[in-house]
Design an enzyme around this catalytic site. Structure first.
Site, PDB file in Angstrom:
ATOM      1  CD  GLU A 132      10.810-139.981 -37.493  1.00 46.20           C
ATOM      2  OE1 GLU A 132       9.898-139.150 -37.405  1.00 46.20           O
ATOM      3  OE2 GLU A 132      11.951-139.709 -37.913  1.00 46.20           O
ATOM      4  CD  GLU A 246      16.014-140.874 -41.700  1.00 50.32           C
ATOM      5  OE1 GLU A 246      16.037-139.693 -41.309  1.00 50.32           O
ATOM      6  OE2 GLU A 246      14.969-141.539 -41.766  1.00 50.32           O
TER       7      GLU A 246
HETATM    8  C1  GLA Z   1      13.194-137.921 -40.406  1.00 53.52           C
HETATM    9  C2  GLA Z   1      12.582-138.710 -41.550  1.00 53.52           C
HETATM   10  C3  GLA Z   1      13.202-138.393 -42.864  1.00 53.52           C
HETATM   11  C4  GLA Z   1      13.440-136.909 -43.052  1.00 53.52           C
HETATM   12  C5  GLA Z   1      14.218-136.380 -41.882  1.00 53.52           C
HETATM   13  C6  GLA Z   1      14.490-134.904 -42.028  1.00 53.52           C
HETATM   14  O1  GLA Z   1      14.334-138.467 -39.928  1.00 53.52           O
HETATM   15  O2  GLA Z   1      12.649-140.096 -41.336  1.00 53.52           O
HETATM   16  O3  GLA Z   1      12.369-138.856 -43.894  1.00 53.52           O
HETATM   17  O4  GLA Z   1      12.227-136.247 -43.198  1.00 53.52           O
HETATM   18  O5  GLA Z   1      13.468-136.584 -40.721  1.00 53.52           O
HETATM   19  O6  GLA Z   1      14.774-134.522 -43.304  1.00 53.52           O
END
Ligand code: GLA
Length: 359
Positions: A132, A246
């Site tokens: 990020e 994710e």
């Molecule tokens: C982001 C991070 C993850 C996690 C999520 C929320 O996407 O990359 O590691 O912390 O937020 O759980």
């Protein structure tokens, strides 16, 4: 011949099937992991706050728990997100009571990467090296960042893009056999996508080994499948492998007609809370349907996608239960995964297995 009822087995010829787990819940998911998954991501256990809460003080117990279990199941680990603007101790940015110079930050990243790799290399097939670092459209932090590409994090304000390059160079040195990924969210939104592409190209131009891009795929609105395809093609066009890292689907995705996550002050947010408190069977079925449609797209790009990971295993544990609410608003239970809270499969599991076997 009867094939075993297993998502991971059905998808062997397409990509790995992964899930994020925590050291606290991995035992409760042992059977599901063994039956349906072929990749494991530690949710928080490899972040700096877990592994090096103070400089030079390494704490690996929680991560060890996940690696031990993964090893006993014969499942390899997708290691996640040491260098990130969150969950990192202040010590990273300080030299005594002064700001740390960039070189000191790079040395710290190097020492940390070395420690992680020495301990876990054998079981790790891919790293999210940096998480990020591209900026969003709006936020006071971003506005102050003076960059139209990068997030104005402490790392960025103190080193420019140096921290990203340092992280990739160190990981390459200590983990030559694992694939190295950059990971980010809102990656299908056209503006953000353009910034992520610039970030990735800069990294490539600097001569850093970046093997892949991690598309987080947290959904707070119904996926725009054409935009998803365009994004996959754009990122793969940079010569990168892709992982879905994710994936989960908030109830908001079944209600929100827009293409941005609703925030507490947005019109429609209260309506969303009201509808989500007692989700109808149709809304819950929609989440399962979205998984079928998404997997359809992922399968059609299996030449560039190597792994699809959900952010959690089953609905009894999801970060979304604690995310995005507002003071004074009731708590909303979420159902964002492919398995119900009692660990039974949602219809999408059977459908996705059948579609994979047919294809
Ligand atoms: C982001 C991070 C993850 C996690 C999520 C929320 O996407 O990359 O590691 O912390 O937020 O759980």
């Amino acid at each position: 011949m009867n094939s075993p009822f297993s998502l991971a087995k059905a998808y062997e010829k397409y990509f790995r099937i992964g899930a994020a787990v925590s050291h606290l819940n991995i035992d409760s998911y042992r059977d599901l992991l063994a039956q349906h998954f072929s990749s494991i991501t530690p949710e928080n256990e490899l972040k700096y706050s877990s592994t090096e809460p103070e400089e030079g003080v390494f704490t690996f117990d929680d991560a060890d728990k996940i690696f031990d279990t993964a090893r006993s199941l014969g499942i390899k680990v997708r290691a996640h997100a040491p260098v990130w603007h969150n969950q990192t101790g202040e010590w990273m940015y300080l030299n005594g009571d002064k700001p740390a110079p960039p070189e000191l930050i790079y040395e710290r990243i190097d020492a940390h990467s070395r420690a992680l790799c020495e301990r876990y290399n054998e079981d790790v097939y891919a790293w999210d090296v940096v998480n990020e670092a591209a900026r969003d459209d709006l936020s006071s932090e971003e506005e102050a960042s003076a960059s139209d590409v990068y997030r104005g994090s402490k790392y960025f304000r103190m080193t420019g893009t140096g921290f990203i390059e340092a992280a990739f160079r160190s990981m390459d040195k200590y983990s030559p056999n694992a694939q190295l990924f950059y990971n980010d969210y809102s990656e299908c939104e056209p503006g953000k996508r353009e910034r992520i592409v610039k970030l990735l190209k800069n990294l490539q131009q600097k001569g850093c080994r970046v093997d892949g891009f991690g598309m987080q795929q947290h959904y707070f609105f119904e996926p725009d499948y054409d935009e998803l395809k365009r994004s996959i093609e754009t990122y793969a066009g940079l010569g990168l492998r892709l992982h879905i890292t994710e994936l989960d689907i908030s109830l908001m995705a079944t209600i929100n007609p827009g293409t941005k996550r609703l925030k507490p002050d947005d019109p429609g947010f209260e309506e969303y809370i009201k509808e989500s408190l007692h989700p109808t069977p149709a809304k819950l079925a929609k989440i399962s349907d979205i998984y079928v449609k998404l997997f359809d797209v992922y399968r059609s790009y299996s030449d560039v996608i190597d792994c699809v990971t959900t952010w959690g295993v089953a609905d009894d544990y999801t970060w979304l239960d604690h995310f995005g609410g507002a003071p004074g608003m009731p708590h909303v239970k979420q159902y964002p995964l492919m398995f119900n809270a009692d660990h039974t499969p949602k219809p999408c599991i059977e459908e996705n297995i059948a579609l994979a076997q047919r294809g």
